[in-house]
Design an enzyme around this catalytic site. Structure first.
Site, PDB file in Angstrom:
ATOM      1  N   CYS A 249       1.044  -1.111   0.003  1.00 53.04           N
ATOM      2  CA  CYS A 249       0.328  -0.098   0.564  1.00 53.04           C
ATOM      3  C   CYS A 249       1.071   1.022   0.065  1.00 53.04           C
ATOM      4  O   CYS A 249       1.596   1.885  -1.016  1.00 53.04           O
ATOM      5  CB  CYS A 249      -1.859   0.041   0.890  1.00 53.04           C
ATOM      6  SG  CYS A 249       0.002  -0.403   2.935  1.00 53.04           S
ATOM      7  N   ARG A 254      -1.982  -0.852   5.146  1.00 51.30           N
ATOM      8  CA  ARG A 254      -3.457  -0.979   4.728  1.00 51.30           C
ATOM      9  C   ARG A 254      -3.091  -2.780   4.041  1.00 51.30           C
ATOM     10  O   ARG A 254      -4.371  -3.664   4.405  1.00 51.30           O
ATOM     11  CB  ARG A 254      -3.696  -0.319   3.549  1.00 51.30           C
ATOM     12  CG  ARG A 254      -4.230   0.675   4.397  1.00 51.30           C
ATOM     13  CD  ARG A 254      -5.256   1.299   3.287  1.00 51.30           C
ATOM     14  NE  ARG A 254      -3.521   2.700   2.611  1.00 51.30           N
ATOM     15  CZ  ARG A 254      -4.256   3.775   1.634  1.00 51.30           C
ATOM     16  NH1 ARG A 254      -4.631   4.000   0.651  1.00 51.30           N
ATOM     17  NH2 ARG A 254      -3.174   3.631   0.715  1.00 51.30           N
TER      18      ARG A 254
END
Lengths: 292, 141
Positions: A249, A254
């Site tokens: 990410c 994430r």
């Protein structure tokens, strides 16, 4: 001694149901010896406004990252953290947090680097617990120090580095879990995070775009049923559980969430998180970038 | 820097490190609620996109009157609320010149950068920049 597993029926559909607990199970099991609940949030003050009774706070920034080098804490610092939080190698750690468990999944992944065996996520995270009206407290627990041993971090199995990602292009699937606008290069940073920027926009060549949030229910933040997860990761982008997958990410938080979904919910055996992610790749000299 | 804001910065800097986050939380709790006229007219408030949580502000500038600042952030975003409350306590009621003379990086002296990811501290400068822009616009209007 680790805590019992949550036998709730809805969890049994996943490849590793022992990695999840429901809010009802956690409420019923609070205070069980061998169980430590840890809150990891994006908002550093949120824990102090009220948290699950008995839960300790683990801060992604100050507890898990080295203050100087861009890396995770070393073995001594990790052991010291576990000791201070009342955790032994046999302890079941249930992580939960804000933003759909975004930072909780990151803390779980970092803890996994150090080989802690029994780590679980609270399905639905902080929001579900609070929305259901379950108890919160501002009392900060003071666990007795443990003798958690110094365990070396193993970065070879679930963590990927830039050189490995470079070699992976064309040889294995990459999953970009950022927002669509970051993937296309329209944004050089995540919306609302202008400071975590990169010189160049786009994505790593061959990467599939699957924003991380798609794995969670929009309303209550719990993970989607396994058939819907398979539809996304297997049918839509063609991954198979045997694939050597690298997810990334912006700084690797994430993609920890997606790593959890692929590894623990779908049972993929070779998933690595490239925590250097776009803040490294989009600033690195002479690495290839694709823009639609 | 306006005295009221300077005192808050000093208060943070003089507070032992482990008590700085609780102090920020006190500020978060002390953020005054919006007056009814703004609750009735949410479109009059400007979103602060530099903050990771939904945060809105409004600035009222009248000739010869102290500048009034209003902030709104959810309880589940205490860090943004705390930053907003620091600006409110430090700058609300100030003159336009006092507000415009606030250093853009005043918050660096608060000693929060070890505790709050520096990447997240910038919400504060985003808020201040918007306040200043509104004050400057209000003076020339």
């Amino acid at each position: 001694m680790p805590a019992e597993f949550d036998a709730t029926t809805t969890l049994q559909q996943y490849a590793h149901p022992e990695r999840l607990v429901t809010t009802a199970w956690l409420e019923a099991n609070l205070g069980t010896p061998g169980l430590v609940v840890a809150e990891s949030d994006e908002d550093v003050l949120l824990y102090d406004t009220g948290h699950i009774p008995g839960a300790v706070k683990i801060d992604w920034h100050t507890d898990l990252n080295d203050p100087l080098t861009r890396d995770y804490v070393d073995a001594d610092a990790f052991a010291a953290l576990m000791r201070a939080k009342g955790i032994t190698p046999d302890t079941t750690i249930v992580f939960y947090g804000d933003q759909n468990n975004w930072w909780a999944a990151y803390a779980l992944w970092v803890t996994s680097l150090f080989g802690h065996a029994d780590v679980r996520l609270l399905d639905g995270g902080r929001k579900k617990w609070i929305d259901e009206g379950r108890a919160v407290t501002t009392d900060i627990p003071a666990p007795a120090d443990t003798d958690y041993p110094v365990t070396q971090r193993d970065d070879s199995v679930i963590r990927a580095y830039r050189e490995q990602v470079l070699a992976h292009i064309g040889n294995g699937p990459l999953v970009d879990v950022r927002s669509p606008a970051e993937f296309t290069g329209e944004l050089l940073h995540m919306a609302d995070y202008p400071q975590e920027g990169a010189i160049r926009g786009g994505h790593i060549p061959t990467a599939h775009s699957v924003p991380w949030r798609r794995a969670a229910d929009e309303t209550d933040g719990t993970f989607l049923p396994v058939d819907q997860l398979r539809a996304i990761y297997e049918d839509e982008i063609g991954l198979t559980p045997q694939d050597d997958v690298i997810a990334y990410c912006r700084i690797g938080e994430r993609s920890s969430h997606t790593w959890f979904v692929l590894t623990h919910l779908l049972g993929f055996e070779n998933v690595r998180n490239y925590d250097g992610s776009w803040v490294e790749w989009g600033n690195a000299v002479r690495v290839p970038i694709e823009k639609p | 820097m306006r005295d009221a804001l300077h005192e808050i910065v000093e208060e943070f800097a003089d507070t032992p490190k482990e008590l700085r986050l609780p102090l920020l939380l006190q500020f978060a709790d002390a953020l005054p609620p919006l007056p009814q006229r703004l609750l009735d007219d949410r479109d009059a408030m400007e979103p602060v996109e530099e903050c990771t949580a939904p945060l809105f502000l409004a600035v009222e500038v009248e000739p010869g009157q102290p500048v009034r600042l209003f902030f709104d952030a959810p309880r589940e975003a205490p860090t943004s609320r705390g930053f907003a409350s620091v600006l409110h306590a430090g700058l609300d009621g100030g003159t336009p010149d006092e507000i415009l003379s606030t250093p853009n990086d005043f918050y660096l002296s608060m000693g929060l950068d070890d505790l709050v990811s520096p990447l997240r501290m910038r919400g504060m400068s985003g808020m201040l920049a918007r306040v200043k822009r509104r004050v400057a616009a209000g003076m020339s209007a």
